[in-house]
Design an enzyme around this catalytic site. Sequence first.
Site, mmCIF file in Angstrom:
data_model
loop_
_atom_site.group_PDB
_atom_site.id
_atom_site.type_symbol
_atom_site.label_atom_id
_atom_site.label_comp_id
_atom_site.label_asym_id
_atom_site.label_seq_id
_atom_site.Cartn_x
_atom_site.Cartn_y
_atom_site.Cartn_z
ATOM 1 N N LEU A 64 -34.184 -2.925 10.726
ATOM 2 C CA LEU A 64 -34.296 -4.276 11.265
ATOM 3 C C LEU A 64 -33.299 -4.490 12.406
ATOM 4 C CD1 LEU A 64 -34.545 -5.842 7.721
ATOM 5 C CD2 LEU A 64 -36.405 -5.753 9.387
ATOM 6 N N LYS A 170 -21.591 4.332 13.222
ATOM 7 C CA LYS A 170 -22.582 3.926 14.238
ATOM 8 C C LYS A 170 -21.970 2.980 15.258
ATOM 9 C CE LYS A 170 -26.500 3.299 16.351
ATOM 10 N NZ LYS A 170 -27.708 2.759 15.722
ATOM 11 N N LYS A 240 -1.662 12.756 38.516
ATOM 12 C CA LYS A 240 -1.766 12.840 39.981
ATOM 13 C C LYS A 240 -3.207 12.657 40.439
ATOM 14 C CE LYS A 240 -2.456 16.697 41.609
ATOM 15 N NZ LYS A 240 -3.662 17.518 41.929
#
Length: 308
Positions: A64, A170, A240
């Site tokens: 969902l 997730k 750098k």
Amino acid sequence: MKIGFIGLGTMGRGIAANILKAEHGLAVYDINKAAADELLEAGASWADSPKSLAEGVEIVFSSLPRPSDVIDVYEGGNGLSAGLAAGKIWFDLSTNSVETVRKLHAELSTRGVRFLDAPVSGGPAGAASGQLAVWVGGDRAAFDRARPVLDTFSDHARYVGEIGAGSIAKLVHNLTATVMMQAIAEGMTIGVKAGLEPLQLYEALRAGATGRARSFDSIHRRWLPENLDPASFQLSLLHKDVKLAVEMARQVGVPSRLSQLALEDMTEALNRGWGARDAQSVLLLQQERAGLGSFGLTQKAIDDVMKE
């Protein structure tokens, strides 16, 4: 094994189709019945409600869009809550909140129902082809029992820990992917504004060390095991390089917010005397800010995971 599936959107439809192809009995439900037409033609059965679906199956899967949708499917007289009995298992494949999945787990555990959070990654193409990653948190025995079903739609089903662990994995995955995409956009716009053709720059970046590596592969030999001395590439040299890139961005008038933050961190690390250490030593600053000590990982343990 009789399986129930709720949520037949762009992800759920492909996942459910692969479960059905593996000859598991499948009952389906969606608020839009037309979304189930192809599955019903292929042999799935229709459930009139989440309650009736849960009553007729051993394992429920849901896919969902939002945490609120998961709660809506669960609650009410015709919701999953009314149909899930002791001994049944519910895997939520949605990208959910940790708070929501832990709340559902706590409530269902008192009734003998095992709830696991199992969000997936791989997009609609992966759902259709059965090549998804699934990260599962919750009861290990329930994961093992459902493993044959998980393997019908996933080529990488992994048990990652207690309830909520899948959602944590997730959410962190999607967060880091988004930040990396923004960093790429920042770098590309700086390079194009500085005079390089977009496609030439893109191809050049893909050919570099980072472009050839999987996104997370770069940290497994240095930062994760804290193997930072002697350096593979010194922090002072990377400082750098990033400083020169930020100066170039300023010269061509391109905002470089992420790059500026990275440069500030590297400057702080240099001020701590880490210039001769590996460039990944700068990542220790974030560990420190998070209140974490060493992860305590050995190179062997990391290598074993990399082989999987």
